[in-house]
Motif scaffolding. Structure first.
Motif, PDB file in Angstrom:
ATOM      1  N   ALA A 228       0.841  -1.027   0.040  1.00  0.00           N
ATOM      2  CA  ALA A 228       0.057  -0.093   0.063  1.00  0.00           C
ATOM      3  C   ALA A 228       0.822   1.356   0.056  1.00  0.00           C
ATOM      4  N   ILE A 229       2.035   1.216   0.709  1.00  0.00           N
ATOM      5  CA  ILE A 229       2.925   2.322   0.739  1.00  0.00           C
ATOM      6  C   ILE A 229       3.620   2.918  -0.528  1.00  0.00           C
ATOM      7  N   PHE A 230       3.419   1.801  -1.613  1.00  0.00           N
ATOM      8  CA  PHE A 230       3.884   2.130  -3.134  1.00  0.00           C
ATOM      9  C   PHE A 230       2.704   2.670  -4.061  1.00  0.00           C
ATOM     10  N   ALA A 231       1.643   2.780  -3.480  1.00  0.00           N
ATOM     11  CA  ALA A 231       0.548   3.133  -4.421  1.00  0.00           C
ATOM     12  C   ALA A 231       0.520   4.731  -4.328  1.00  0.00           C
ATOM     13  N   ALA A 232      -0.580   5.154  -5.346  1.00  0.00           N
ATOM     14  CA  ALA A 232      -0.461   6.650  -5.173  1.00  0.00           C
ATOM     15  C   ALA A 232      -0.838   7.308  -3.906  1.00  0.00           C
ATOM     16  N   GLY A 233      -0.005   7.979  -3.464  1.00  0.00           N
ATOM     17  CA  GLY A 233      -0.583   8.844  -2.220  1.00  0.00           C
ATOM     18  C   GLY A 233       0.296   7.963  -1.213  1.00  0.00           C
ATOM     19  N   GLY A 234       0.884   6.925  -1.333  1.00  0.00           N
ATOM     20  CA  GLY A 234       1.789   6.012  -0.182  1.00  0.00           C
ATOM     21  C   GLY A 234       3.049   6.959  -0.076  1.00  0.00           C
ATOM     22  N   ALA A 235       3.548   6.631   1.265  1.00  0.00           N
ATOM     23  CA  ALA A 235       4.796   7.318   1.514  1.00  0.00           C
ATOM     24  C   ALA A 235       6.104   6.684   0.920  1.00  0.00           C
ATOM     25  N   ARG A 236       5.865   5.638   0.050  1.00  0.00           N
ATOM     26  CA  ARG A 236       7.175   5.247  -0.946  1.00  0.00           C
ATOM     27  C   ARG A 236       6.648   5.166  -2.493  1.00  0.00           C
ATOM     28  N   GLU A 237       5.642   6.180  -2.697  1.00  0.00           N
ATOM     29  CA  GLU A 237       5.275   6.293  -3.907  1.00  0.00           C
ATOM     30  C   GLU A 237       6.309   6.515  -4.910  1.00  0.00           C
ATOM     31  N   SER A 238       7.344   7.343  -4.422  1.00  0.00           N
ATOM     32  CA  SER A 238       8.400   7.674  -5.143  1.00  0.00           C
ATOM     33  C   SER A 238       9.396   6.617  -5.709  1.00  0.00           C
ATOM     34  N   PHE A 239       9.082   5.369  -5.442  1.00  0.00           N
ATOM     35  CA  PHE A 239       9.905   4.432  -5.559  1.00  0.00           C
ATOM     36  C   PHE A 239       9.609   3.725  -6.962  1.00  0.00           C
ATOM     37  N   ILE A 240       8.240   4.103  -7.295  1.00  0.00           N
ATOM     38  CA  ILE A 240       7.622   3.623  -8.315  1.00  0.00           C
ATOM     39  C   ILE A 240       7.795   4.523  -9.736  1.00  0.00           C
ATOM     40  N   LEU A 241       8.605   3.951 -10.554  1.00  0.00           N
ATOM     41  CA  LEU A 241       8.721   4.890 -11.783  1.00  0.00           C
ATOM     42  C   LEU A 241       7.487   5.097 -12.638  1.00  0.00           C
TER      43      LEU A 241
END
Ligand code: ARG
Ligand code: ZN
Ligand code: CA
Length: 241
Positions: A228-241
């Motif tokens: 969930a933290i990689f989804a839009a708005g999540g705290a690690r969204e910036s890891f997803i290119l």
């Protein structure tokens, strides 16, 4: 969905004695454990009892070693105050923490295996710290924490997981529905079933405090919480290119 998530990893080895200057082979052995454990390809998953076997998750995260830094230091133990994360304090600065996992391998001391920063904190201190003898499976490693599960556990925290007992009594939650409630950590290699809070503890979860050889799984609920933290708005969204 997000599909396979790829996380570049920078390992910073900060050593006082030469034994703490762990080998590339030891670093690679840790990368192998992280990739096995986060992709449900660990060879010991058959040890999970039937009650929980259906909950073992393939978290579907790949870790790629992006770089290794090595630094000699006069410091023999570092504690947990993040000095190792700053060149200005004798450590090594984090490399692109917005899109990479930084792991500092240095002697923490005080019997502490490792510690992690939860998502959403200061980028300068983002990542995990692990003492060299608990990192990887070959070289300078120490039984019963010689199977690389300290990094698996700490990366779990880095990806937003709490301890399975919620760090409190029975009603204190880890915010994951499929990890049964417990009232404290389990240590060693507990027999199944271990009953607390009127349910069987998932002592073989990476987020308990059991020995490396006695933890074999993340649950589906933990997978959802991490991803969930990689989804839009999540705290690690910036890891997803
Ligand atoms: N005590 C540490 C923590 O809470 C790490 C525990 C790791 N356990 C293990 N079997 N390697 O972050
Ligand atoms: Zn922990
Ligand atoms: Ca739970």
């Amino acid at each position: 969905g997000l599909g396979t998530i790829n996380i570049p990893v920078y390992v910073h080895v900060i050593y006082n004695s030469s034994i703490e200057n762990i080998s590339d082979a030891q670093i690679n052995s840790q990368m192998n454990v992280l990739n096995a454990d986060f992709n449900k390809s660990n060879s010991d998953q058959n040890l999970v009892p039937a009650e929980f076997a259906g909950l073992i998750a393939n978290v579907d995260i790949n870790f790629t070693l992006a770089g290794v830094t090595r630094k000699s230091s006069s410091k023999t133990s570092w504690g947990t105050r993040d000095d190792m994360k700053y060149a200005s304090r004798g450590g090594v600065d984090a490399v692109t923490p917005e899109s990479a996992l930084n792991i500092w391998v240095c002697n923490i001391g005080g019997g502490i295996l490792g510690y992690a920063q939860f998502p959403g904190g200061d980028p300068a201190t983002d990542g995990v710290v692990i003492s060299p003898q608990y990192f990887g499976t070959t070289g300078y490693v120490s039984v019963p924490f010689d199977k690389g599960r300290t990094a698996t556990h700490e990366v779990g925290h880095y990806l937003n997981l709490r301890h399975i007992w919620g760090d409190g009594r029975c009603r204190q939650d880890d915010f994951v529905a499929d990890t049964p409630s417990s009232d404290g950590p389990n240590y060693g290699c507990p027999a199944y079933p271990t009953v607390n809070c009127q349910s069987n503890d998932m002592t073989m979860n990476y987020m308990d405090y059991t020995n490396d050889a006695c933890m074999q799984m993340f649950s589906e609920g933990q997978k959802a919480r991490m991803r969930a933290i990689f989804a839009a708005g999540g705290a690690r969204e910036s890891f997803i290119l």
